[in-house]
Structure formats: C-alpha cells, structure tokens
Design a protein around this motif. Structure first.
Motif, PDB file in Angstrom:
ATOM      1  N   TYR A 158       0.830  -1.203   0.000  1.00 44.65           N
ATOM      2  CA  TYR A 158       0.000   0.000   0.000  1.00 44.65           C
ATOM      3  C   TYR A 158       0.863   1.250   0.000  1.00 44.65           C
ATOM      4  CZ  TYR A 158      -2.802   3.861   1.382  1.00 44.65           C
ATOM      5  OH  TYR A 158      -3.380   5.097   1.398  1.00 44.65           O
ATOM      6  N   PHE A 159       1.864   1.223   0.886  1.00 44.84           N
ATOM      7  CA  PHE A 159       2.753   2.382   1.027  1.00 44.84           C
ATOM      8  C   PHE A 159       3.455   2.706  -0.290  1.00 44.84           C
ATOM      9  CE2 PHE A 159       7.404   3.028   1.887  1.00 44.84           C
ATOM     10  CZ  PHE A 159       7.352   4.400   2.046  1.00 44.84           C
ATOM     11  N   ARG A 209       2.603   1.910  -3.300  1.00 39.46           N
ATOM     12  CA  ARG A 209       1.675   2.370  -4.338  1.00 39.46           C
ATOM     13  C   ARG A 209       1.218   3.804  -4.065  1.00 39.46           C
ATOM     14  NH1 ARG A 209      -3.961   1.568  -5.486  1.00 39.46           N
ATOM     15  NH2 ARG A 209      -4.167   0.216  -3.683  1.00 39.46           N
ATOM     16  N   ALA A 210       0.954   4.082  -2.783  1.00 42.36           N
ATOM     17  CA  ALA A 210       0.542   5.449  -2.430  1.00 42.36           C
ATOM     18  C   ALA A 210       1.662   6.430  -2.786  1.00 42.36           C
ATOM     19  CB  ALA A 210       0.188   5.530  -0.953  1.00 42.36           C
ATOM     20  N   LEU A 266       7.783   8.456   5.555  1.00 43.59           N
ATOM     21  CA  LEU A 266       6.636   8.444   4.635  1.00 43.59           C
ATOM     22  C   LEU A 266       6.651   9.676   3.732  1.00 43.59           C
ATOM     23  CD1 LEU A 266       3.834   7.235   7.094  1.00 43.59           C
ATOM     24  CD2 LEU A 266       4.984   5.887   5.328  1.00 43.59           C
ATOM     25  N   LEU A 307       4.410  11.115   0.264  1.00 45.49           N
ATOM     26  CA  LEU A 307       3.094  11.221   0.888  1.00 45.49           C
ATOM     27  C   LEU A 307       2.992  12.557   1.624  1.00 45.49           C
ATOM     28  CD1 LEU A 307       2.570   7.634   2.382  1.00 45.49           C
ATOM     29  CD2 LEU A 307       2.018   8.498   0.122  1.00 45.49           C
ATOM     30  N   LEU A 354      -2.147   7.806   7.842  1.00 49.36           N
ATOM     31  CA  LEU A 354      -1.652   6.438   7.677  1.00 49.36           C
ATOM     32  C   LEU A 354      -1.086   5.922   9.000  1.00 49.36           C
ATOM     33  CD1 LEU A 354      -1.275   4.171   5.630  1.00 49.36           C
ATOM     34  CD2 LEU A 354       0.904   5.188   4.970  1.00 49.36           C
ATOM     35  N   ASP A 362      -7.918   1.498   0.504  1.00 47.45           N
ATOM     36  CA  ASP A 362      -7.359   0.189   0.165  1.00 47.45           C
ATOM     37  C   ASP A 362      -5.998  -0.019   0.811  1.00 47.45           C
ATOM     38  OD1 ASP A 362      -6.264   2.177  -1.255  1.00 47.45           O
ATOM     39  OD2 ASP A 362      -6.677   1.359  -3.236  1.00 47.45           O
ATOM     40  N   ALA A 363      -5.881   0.469   2.040  1.00 43.58           N
ATOM     41  CA  ALA A 363      -4.583   0.396   2.724  1.00 43.58           C
ATOM     42  C   ALA A 363      -4.263  -0.990   3.274  1.00 43.58           C
ATOM     43  CB  ALA A 363      -4.533   1.414   3.858  1.00 43.58           C
TER      44      ALA A 363
END
Lengths: 256, 447
Positions: free
Chosen positions: A97-98, A100-101, B394, B399, B407, B445-446
């Motif tokens: 997920y990470f 892809r995000a 992150l 992000l 998150l 969708d995490a």
C-alpha cells in the motif's frame, strides 16, 4: 540538476556542515566519502528535508528551484529520493500500500495516471526481481522484521519503483555482506541513466568496486576537502582519510 | 450542589409516576428491585470526582441537565437512514430501539435456530416475566453505581436474548439503539439481558447511534450471562451524536470453561463512560476485553474495566487503544481483582494511547488487587505521539503530511480493529475510521 553552494547546517546548535559546495549533473554518479562524524549523513538528510537540521547559511538549487524551501514530500514528488541509512520500521503499514501510495503521489505530480492495485503489482514485481526480494515482503508492514540486508534492498526497491531524478544513497552499503552488496550495486547500476543523477554516500571504498563513480568527493569536518575521479577512492584506500586531508592543506579543493 | 440535588429529585418524582404506570403489569418481581434501586440512587446521588471511580470523569453536565423522559418514536426514523448509518447488515437478526423503545417496523428478527429468543424486554416482561426472573438485575451492581441504580429503577425496554443449551447462532445478533433528540434533552435507560446457556455460542452487537443534533442521555446496562462452556462475542459500537451523554455498563458473568469477549468501540458522544465488568466465576473461564476509542474536539471518553478472577485457572486479556486529537480527553482504568482462591490466574492488560495534539489528555490507571499467591498478572500502559522518524520516512517518499499522519493513525488503530471477528463489522469499522481521519478516504485500500 543539483547545486549546493556554501551550505552550512547545524543540529542543536552544533555546526555540522561548514560550507559544502557541490554540483551534480544529470547522468553523473558522485560518491561522497568521509569518516564518521564528517557530516555525510547530515548532508543527505538536509537534502531530503529533515527538519531537525537547521540550515544556517548557503543555498541548494534543484533543477533551478530553491530545494530548501520545499517540504520533504514536495521534494520527493519533484524527483528527489534518499535511501535511508537506517530505514524506519512502521508496524501496521502495509508495504505494498505504502509503495503504491508513494508512487501514485509522484505519478499524479508528473501528470501520469495513478495505478490501481493490480497494475501496481505488475509494476512492482519486475522491480523486486532486480533486488532479489521475495514478493511476500509486500504484504508485510514496512521494514518490520526485515533483516538489515532486506531493509537496504528495500530502499533500492523503492528507488526503482519511484524512479527519482536525483537519488541519494546514505551509506546503503554499510553493514551488508558481499552478496547483499552486489545486489544493491546491481540495483544502483541498473538505475543509472542519462537523465538521473546519483549520489552514493559511503564510509567504505569497497562499494566503489561495484558501483563505479564518475566523481569522488572527500568530506571531512563538514567540508569537501578533495574532489577527483574514481582513482581518488583508491588513494583513500591506500592512505586513509588523514593522508588525504594533509594533502588538502596544500591544494585548493576542486569542485566538479 | 443544590442544583444537582434538584435534578436528583426530578428522577425521584418521575419514579413515582413510573411506579404508578407499571402497577399491575407483568413483571411484579421487578417492583421491589426498582424500589431498592431508586432508594439507593437517592442515597448515592450522582458521583463526583472526589470518588475514586469517577476521579477523572466529571458527570456534572449530566447531573445538572433536566432530561425529559424519552418516548419511542420509531416513525421519525427512516429505515434507509438507519441502514446507511447504523452499520446494519440485512441478514443479521436485529432489534432496533428508538429512544429506548423497540421499533418493530425497523426490526427484523426472523426465526432463530434452536429456539433461541431475541425479543423486546418490555414485551417479555409483560407476557413472560418468569423468563427474566432468574437473571435480570442479578449481576449489574446498583448498590455502588448510581447510574446502574437509575437504569435498574427506570428500565423498561431493551433486548432479551436467550440462547438455549448447545445452540450456535451463526449470524450475529444486532441490537441498534437510535436516539433522535432534537429539541428538549431526553434520557433513555436501555436494558439488555443476554443469557447463553451451557455450550451455546453467539455473537451480539450493540450499536448506539445518534441521529439528532440535540442533547440526550443514554444510560444503558447490559447483563450477559455466559453459561458453562458457552462462547459469547460481544461488541458495543458507540457512535452517539456530538452532544450526547452515554453512560453504559456491560456486566458479564462467566461460568466454568466459558469464553467471553467484549469489544468497546467509541467514536461519538460528548461524554462517554463505558463500565465493562466481568466476573470469572468458574474454573477455566477466559475473557477478552478489547477496545478502541477515537476522541476529538472536546469529547471525553472513559473506559472503566473491572475483571474479577473468582475461581482458579482463568485467563483475562485486556487490550484497549485510543487516539486523541483536539482537546479530547480519555480515561482508562483497568482494575483486576484476583480472589484468594483464584490460583493460576493469568491476567494481562494493555492500554495504548496516541496523542495527536498538545491539548489532548489521557489518564490511564491499572489497579491490581491480588489476594492469591500463584498468579500471573501483567499490565502496561503507553501514551505516545506519532513517531517523527516514521513521518519523515513516509513524507520522503512523497506522501503529504496529512496523508502520512492518517496512515500512521490508521496503523495504530488497525491493531485494535483487526481483533474484531465478524468480517463485516471489521470492514465497517475500518470505514468509520477512514471517515474520522483527515484524507482518510485515500486509505480505502490500505490493507
């Protein structure tokens, strides 16, 4: 691509970088070498946007923009990537997920379509082969329970996925056995390209047997004291940092 | 103080009316219990922060508000509105209560297997009071808990669930308590009795939900009797409205080799107090008390747990996690009592809190009282902030700050959500968490 001019940075009042000058162009691979405490990691962290380091003087231009004014995520979206010396374990955050995000935030910034879960999986599978990583790691939490080698390979995987323009490897070779080192080097060499610049920060000459730099810089006490070609690394290996520093006393530092 | 005393009198005079109204109705065995309870309430009054059990939770806003009696107004709630907001699932047998009274048109019980019963407590009290006599008001303590005393005095409706010996209910039973208060502050006293006979198994979900904008007070008590070798999974999902007060007791009684779990998820409400008590009164019984609270604005959420190990070889596990933002305040008290005979007790308690703001506050307190000499009891509490290293990691991958923060909160809270067994409920609560988080929709969708 990157121009560092007279960069001074400190942490908790202690000046670590004392006037770093460095120019890196697209297609080049630079190695910055230095002993412990010379400021190598500080330089990497400052470039990535870590706010625990205070820039007190100087400037950094990235593709003509003032890099120091950009947030860490803004830098990442603009194509700056740092492979962490100590990749962070984040329990509860799924690696797939990470990744892809992160990829989608960068793709969005580049005006590309975001990838859905299935497309992403195809995308990442190839990259995982490059660093010899098991696909099952994708379903684990970020770096959680990864071995030291897996964490470092994970950083290369992220770099391969995110396709940065400027990649800074902060001691990615430290603590690796020779097999892992070869895998990391293969990853980095594969990612070398005419429109990408790579800075390999390292303590040890060994990695440069596998990743051949265009330029080598010696960072001592917050300043680049010597710059040269790949042969400088060999000289370092022979004479040690002390020998190189002495020589520096007599000559002007060269910047590439 | 004078003002508080006046509101206590409100309840006393209203009790007289209730007594007159209920005179001659089915459950005559209840009348003396109600009387004892209201007398006890008159003696106790509302708790104050000078009392240890209420030290960090000030109920003065409840004590000084003149709440009218709620009336069941099922017509005011549209089935559609409920379906989207009450975490409802079409094939789950359900009883819906509006302002404390059953709303048959919103409920759907169907036929339960093995003669299991899911009925309105009021209806059972009227038609079949003997069914209630053995257990009702037999477990939830109204001697020392003023709100339980109030509930016991005023209880009218709620759910009666009976799972006969050896019966396994595959579908969770859903009890939905909707409040619709808009104008005048109202109080309701839902009362549930869940009896699982020997070797039976069921999942029970209690949802509390506010649909109005007004002030209301839900004063709920649920008694759960878990018979020998029976298994009960209980969930209480509190999504009361912004101005709501919720005081609720979940009282569990466990017989030999029984296995009970109770999960308390609290998201809404201005002031929420969950008392979750279990008595492990048979050898080899196990209980799991889990919880998650998401607290923001000026919300106050208090989880008060009491696990009593009365017999040997029982295990208890408590795992509560909280996320606090804004000026939110949370209290966690985990009291574990190990009686003299309860050798080989294995009790573990964990409370972890994540503070997102400098103004949020947590008071967490384990209380161990051990009278046996061969036991294992551990407890741990943490109060922390988001790991800045992780945030930087992150963000350094592109992000944004809010996305990274969400998150991290999600990662923290999901450890509690992952312990929720019905897959559907878990998915719904995860969605609720996403709704709560800034940029949470991006986390869909995490997993």
């Amino acid at each position: 691509m990157l121009e560092i001019r007279n960069l001074h940075a400190s942490v908790e009042g202690h000046e670590i970088l004392k006037g770093v000058n460095l120019t890196v162009n697209a297609g080049e691979l630079h190695s910055i070498m230095g002993p412990n405490g010379s400021g190598k990691s500080t330089l990497a962290q400052v470039l990535a946007g870590r706010d625990t380091y205070k820039v007190t003087q100087g400037e950094v231009l990235y593709e003509g923009r003032n890099l120091l004014e950009m947030d860490p995520d803004e830098r990442a979206r603009a194509g700056v990537f740092m492979a962490f010396q100590y990749p962070v374990e984040i329990p509860g955050v799924n690696t797939a997920y990470f990744l892809r995000a992160a990829l989608n935030s960068i793709r969005k910034h580049r005006g590309l379509e975001e990838l859905d879960a299935a497309d992403f999986l195809d995308w990442v599978k190839d990259k995982m082969k490059l660093v010899d990583m098991d696909e099952r790691l994708l379903n684990r939490s970020i770096n959680e329970g990864f071995s030291g080698g897996e964490k470092k390979r994970g950083e290369i995987l992220q770099m391969a996925v995110l396709e940065p323009k400027l990649a800074i490897m902060d001691e990615t070779d430290s603590g690796l056995d020779i097999d892992a080192l070869k895998i990391v080097a293969r990853g980095v060499n594969t990612l070398r390209s005419a429109d990408r610049a790579i800075i390999v920060i390292t303590h040890y000459q060994r990695v440069l047997d596998y990743i051949v730099p265009d330029f080598v810089h010696v960072l001592i006490d917050g300043r680049i004291v010597r710059s040269g070609g790949k042969e400088l690394a060999l000289e370092l290996e022979e004479k040690g940092y002390a020998g190189v520093e002495q020589k520096n006393a007599a000559t002007e530092p060269i910047t590439s | 103080m004078l003002q508080v005393a006046q509101k206590t009198d409100d309840y006393l005079s209203r009790f007289a009316q209730l007594e007159a109204r209920l005179a001659g109705d089915g459950a005559t065995f209840l009348l003396p219990i109600r009387k004892k309870a209201i007398e006890r309430f008159a003696q106790l009054g509302f708790p104050t922060t000078r009392q240890e059990d209420w030290r960090f939770t000030n109920v003065a806003p409840i004590a000084r508000t003149a709440f009218g009696a709620a009336t069941g107004d099922g017509e005011a709630v549209e089935a559609q509105q409920l379906a989207t907001s009450a975490l409802m699932q079409a094939d789950w047998p359900r009883l819906v209560f509006v302002n404390g009274y059953v709303a048959p048109q919103l409920s759907s019980v169907g036929k339960l297997p093995g003669g299991a019963r899911l009925e309105s407590l009021a209806a059972v009290a009227h038609a079949d009071p003997e069914a209630l006599q053995q257990h009702l008001a037999g477990y939830a303590d109204y001697q020392d808990h003023p709100f339980t005393a109030l509930n016991t005095a005023f209880m009218e409706d709620g759910a009666y669930v009976h799972i006969p010996k050896g019966v396994y209910l595959e579908q969770p039973i859903h009890l939905v308590f909707v409040s619709t208060a808009d104008a005048e502050p109202v109080v309701s006293h839902p009362r549930n009795l869940i009896v699982a006979e020997t070797g039976s198994q069921a999942t029970i979900i209690e949802s509390y939900l506010g649909l109005g904008d007004g002030v209301y007070f839900t004063n709920a008590v649920t008694e759960i009797v878990v018979g020998e070798n029976a298994v009960i999974d209980h969930y209480k999902v509190g999504r009361e409205a912004q101005q709501a007060y919720h005081i609720g007791t979940t009282q569990i009684y466990q017989d030999r080799s029984s296995n009970a779990s109770s999960h308390a998820v609290t998201i809404g409400g201005a002031l929420v107090r969950n008392d979750i008590n279990t008595v492990l009164d048979g050898e080899g019984a196990q209980c799991t008390l889990n919880g998650l609270y998401l607290v923001s604005g000026r919300q106050h959420v208090d989880n008060h747990l009491r696990v009593e190990h009365a017999k040997p070889h029982c295990d208890s596990r408590e795992f509560f996690k909280g996320v606090l933002d804004g000026h939110g305040k949370a209290v966690f008290t985990g009291r574990i009592i190990v009686r003299k005979d309860a050798q080989k007790t294995d009790a573990k308690q964990t409370n972890m809190n994540l503070l997102l703001s400098d103004h949020a506050q947590v008071d967490t307190k384990p209380q161990l009282e051990i009278f046996a000499n061969d036991v294992k009891c551990t407890h741990g509490a943490t109060i922390g902030q988001i790991d800045e290293n992780a945030m930087f990691y992150l963000r350094s991958r592109g992000l944004s700050e809010p996305a990274s923060r969400s998150l991290m909160v999600y990662a923290f809270a999901s450890e509690a959500i992952d312990r929720i067994q019905p897959q559907l409920l878990r998915a719904q609560l995860r969605q609720t968490l996403f709704d709560w988080l800034p940029e949470g929709h991006r986390l869909q969708d995490a997993r």
